[in-house]
Structure formats: structure tokens, C-alpha cells
Design a protein around this motif. Structure first.
Motif, PDB file in Angstrom:
ATOM      1  N   VAL A  55       2.062  73.006  -0.224  1.00  0.00           N
ATOM      2  CA  VAL A  55       3.412  73.533  -0.065  1.00  0.00           C
ATOM      3  C   VAL A  55       3.649  74.753  -0.956  1.00  0.00           C
ATOM      4  N   THR A  56       3.167  74.692  -2.190  1.00  0.00           N
ATOM      5  CA  THR A  56       3.365  75.816  -3.114  1.00  0.00           C
ATOM      6  C   THR A  56       2.735  77.091  -2.576  1.00  0.00           C
ATOM      7  N   SER A 102       3.301  80.505   8.099  1.00  0.00           N
ATOM      8  CA  SER A 102       3.679  79.682   6.941  1.00  0.00           C
ATOM      9  C   SER A 102       4.768  78.686   7.324  1.00  0.00           C
ATOM     10  N   ARG A 103       5.749  79.148   8.085  1.00  0.00           N
ATOM     11  CA  ARG A 103       6.832  78.265   8.514  1.00  0.00           C
ATOM     12  C   ARG A 103       6.325  77.157   9.439  1.00  0.00           C
ATOM     13  N   THR A 104       5.305  77.464  10.215  1.00  0.00           N
ATOM     14  CA  THR A 104       4.746  76.449  11.120  1.00  0.00           C
ATOM     15  C   THR A 104       4.353  75.195  10.360  1.00  0.00           C
ATOM     16  N   HIS A 105       3.826  75.361   9.155  1.00  0.00           N
ATOM     17  CA  HIS A 105       3.395  74.215   8.356  1.00  0.00           C
ATOM     18  C   HIS A 105       4.505  73.714   7.427  1.00  0.00           C
ATOM     19  N   LEU A 106       5.299  74.631   6.882  1.00  0.00           N
ATOM     20  CA  LEU A 106       6.364  74.231   5.958  1.00  0.00           C
ATOM     21  C   LEU A 106       7.425  73.367   6.634  1.00  0.00           C
ATOM     22  N   PHE A 107       7.714  73.666   7.885  1.00  0.00           N
ATOM     23  CA  PHE A 107       8.804  72.984   8.566  1.00  0.00           C
ATOM     24  C   PHE A 107       8.335  72.112   9.727  1.00  0.00           C
ATOM     25  N   ARG A 108       7.039  71.849   9.777  1.00  0.00           N
ATOM     26  CA  ARG A 108       6.549  71.004  10.860  1.00  0.00           C
ATOM     27  C   ARG A 108       7.175  69.621  10.813  1.00  0.00           C
TER      28      ARG A 108
END
Length: 384
Positions: free
Chosen positions: A21-22, A38-44
Motif C-alpha cells: 500500500v505504501t 495504482s488506483r486499480t490496486h489501492l481501491f480494488r
């Protein structure tokens, strides 16, 4: 000056950071071209576990509506029946009526988990009920764990709406009364829709499980399941269990059966379980069996395995005394396992011995290993 890399290469590098996450946050702030990946993984995945988390998530969507396109998994834990977390059990539930509108606003969610939830606290009105069922039409993995409903129709309505689901977990599902699904959620062209894409199902004890199996088998056609995990406690519903296994058909690859002694012996007495037609099986797990009561069941179930694709059999046994292992008909079991279809199979015996000075793990292992001289596969004996 840094060299310019193709965007596909940048995306692949960021994909390798999916669980950091960092690092993902740092990437999202680096430049605009790094932001979408990045958002694809941060907000999955979004986890809602209390009022504060729900409020933060609501504000986030209000500030950045574009984020809804990245959310694929939503997990809701109300802690209503979390008996191991007494401090949370009686916590604030006022945030739960906000969940249905949120669900309706997340059209790209494909995984939904709802845990320790009293269904009526969602306060579903007609508008939000329609939105909720519409959203379920896109869900491919659905998990309901320790959820209490007012009526069985609530459960069947959910299953009917989730018509594209491929993986279904129903763990301790309860309802106060039995009733059929409401007409307004049924298909216009058929009485009830069914999970025709279902490939993996996990059923654990709860309200009468035959209600679920009856719904699954209502069309009378074979299911397209690849994996079945059943934790069955109802000895008077072994016919429903047998019907589910039979309908799984030759495409089933993994079968996990955790049965109490009463269920296993009742199923054997009635002849409800038949594994012979499961010719595509690769792995079979027999769990929850207590010696010496289930000795005959073990040998009869093993003899029914006729898959040429079989790779592993795991048998988990609970024995009070190590000599209880001798009650198994090892001669008959060895005769079955000597067949060539078991020559490449890994056979695992997990022996759970009671803690008595008279019990010795090595001696127990010797009983098992010496009893199967005809077995040409790989034998593994484990102890707990």
C-alpha cells in the motif's frame, strides 16, 4: 532526465506492487500516468466494519466519484454475531442502512462478502432493494457468513438475483421462518433463475441446508461445479446432500466432505452418497470422522472413487485411543487401494489422537503404514 518507458511496462511494474500500500500510494502521487494503475490496486477492495469506515468511504466517493470504477470487492462486517468479540457485538448499527445505497452506487463490484449481519438492520426499502438486487446481477463471488434473515425467501431472492455467481459461500445462514421468494424479484420468463455459472460452492451448517440444495437442483439439470465443500451436520437431510453430490457430475474436480459421525453413518445406511460417477475428481477430502464409528464409511467411500485423474485423497480422523485405528477394515481398504487407478495418488491420513499417555504418535503411524502393503502411491501420515 529519466528515460521514457512504455506505459505497458510501467503498468506491469506497478502491478507487482499490488499488496504494498505504501508503494502504491507513492506511485499514485508520482505522475498522472501512474495514477490509474495504482488506483486499480489501492481501491480494488473496500472493507466496511463500523460507522467511521462507512463515513470515510462515503466522503471519499463524494469527493472522487471516479473511484467507483476501481472497486471490485466489497466486504461488510457488522459484528452482530461475533461472539469472540464481545466489545463489538453491541456496537453502533446506525450506519448499516447506508450500505444499500452504497451497494447500488458500485456497479463494478464482482465480489461481495457480508459477515455477522442481522439482515433487517439494513432497512431495505423498495428503492434500495431494487438497487441491491440489480448490483447482485454483476457479482461473481458471493459470501454470506453468519447472516441472520427474517425469511428463507430473502436468501433465495439473493441467490436468484446473483445469476452470474461462480463462487458461493454460505456459512451459518439462518432465518426465522420459511417462505417462497417474492414474485417481484423473479424473472419475467421463468419461475426462478438459478446460478448457471456456479463452479465452486461452500456450504456450512445453518438453517435447513436442503432449502439451498433444493433451490440449486430445482431445474433438474446437472450443475457445472468444479469444487464442492460441504460441512454437513443434519443427519435427517442426507438425501439432499447426496442429490447435490450426484448433480455435480463428472466435471467436479475437488470434493471436501466434513461430516459428523451421525451424518456419515446415516448416509451410509440410506445409500445416499454415491461418488462413483464423479469421474473427473482430482482431490477428495474426508473430514470430521471419529473412530471407531466411521470405519465402514471410510472403506465404502474410498471404494466408490473411480476417477482416473485422481491425485490426492486426504482422510482426517479423530481417535480417542491409537488402537481405535485397528477397527478400520484395512484388508478391504488395501484391496481397494491396490487398484492401478490409485498408483499415482498421494494418500494422506491426518490422525488426531486424544492426549493420553497410552497414545503414541509413532505407534499410530506404524499401524497405518503397515496396513496398506498393496498401495503403490505415496502414503503420508500426519498427527495433531
Amino acid at each position: 532526465m529519466f528515460p521514457e518507458f512504455p506505459q505497458e511496462l510501467v503498468d506491469e511494474v506497478i502491478d507487482h506492487l499490488w499488496d504494498d500500500v505504501t508503494a502504491l500510494r507513492a506511485c499514485s502521487l508520482s505522475c498522472s500516468t501512474w495514477l490509474p494503475t495504482s488506483r486499480t490496486h489501492l481501491f480494488r477492495q473496500v472493507d466496511l466494519r463500523d460507522a467511521a469506515a462507512c463515513a470515510r468511504f462515503t466522503k471519499l466517493l463524494e469527493a472522487s466519484p471516479v473511484l467507483v470504477q476501481y472497486i471490485r470487492k466489497l466486504s461488510i462486517d457488522a459484528h452482530h454475531f461475533s461472539y469472540d468479540l464481545s466489545s463489538l457485538r453491541n456496537g453502533d448499527s446506525t450506519w448499516l442502512p447506508l450500505v444499500p445505497p452504497l451497494l447500488g452506487a458500485l456497479p463494478r463490484v464482482t465480489e461481495l462478502e457480508m459477515t455477522s449481519l442481522n439482515w433487517r438492520t439494513l432497512q431495505l426499502d423498495p428503492k434500495h432493494t431494487e438497487l441491491f438486487y440489480s448490483m447482485l446481477g454483476n457479482v461473481k463471488r458471493l459470501a454470506l457468513v453468519n447472516v441472520h434473515f427474517e425469511s428463507s425467501s430473502d436468501v433465495l431472492n439473493i441467490l436468484s438475483a446473483a445469476k452470474l455467481v461462480t463462487e458461493l459461500h454460505l456459512d451459518r445462514i439462518y432465518w426465522n421462518c420459511w417462505s417462497w421468494p417474492m414474485p417481484d424479484v423473479l424473472s419475467e420468463t421463468e419461475e426462478m433463475t438459478h446460478c448457471g455459472y456456479l463452479q465452486r460452492i461452500v456450504l456450512r451448517s445453518g438453517s435447513p441446508p436442503n432449502a439451498i440444495t433444493d433451490w440449486l437442483l430445482a431445474t433438474g439439470s446437472m450443475l457445472d461445479l468444479r469444487e464442492v465443500q460441504v460441512h454437513w451436520r443434519e443427519r435427517d437431510s442426507t438425501k439432499a446432500l447426496g442429490a447435490l453430490v450426484r448433480a455435480s457430475g463428472p466435471r467436479l474436480e475437488r470434493l471436501y466432505l466434513e461430516l459428523t459421525n451421525g451424518v456419515a453413518t446415516q448416509a451410509a445406511a440410506n445409500g445416499d452418497l454415491d461418488l462413483a460417477h464423479l469421474t473427473g475428481l482430482r482431490a477428495v477430502y474426508f473430514d470430521g470422522l471419529v473412530l471407531p464409528d466411521c470405519c465402514e464409511w471410510i472403506t465404502s467411500m474410498t471404494a466408490q472413487l473411480h476417477s482416473d485423474r485422481l491425485e490426492m485423497i486426504e482422510v482426517s480422523l479423530l481417535a480417542r485411543w491409537q488402537d481405535d485405528l485397528r477397527a478400520i477394515d484395512w484388508v478391504q481398504l488395501d484391496k481397494t487401494l491396490a487398484h492401478e487407478r490409485f498408483a499415482c495418488v498421494t494418500l494422506i491420513f491426518k490422525v488426531n489422537l486424544a492426549i493420553y499417555n497410552a497414545n503414541n504418535q509413532d505407534d499410530a503411524g506404524d499401524i497405518v503404514r503397515s496396513a496398506l502393503p498393496g498401495f503403490r502411491g505415496t502414503l503420508v501420515v500426519k498427527y495433531t
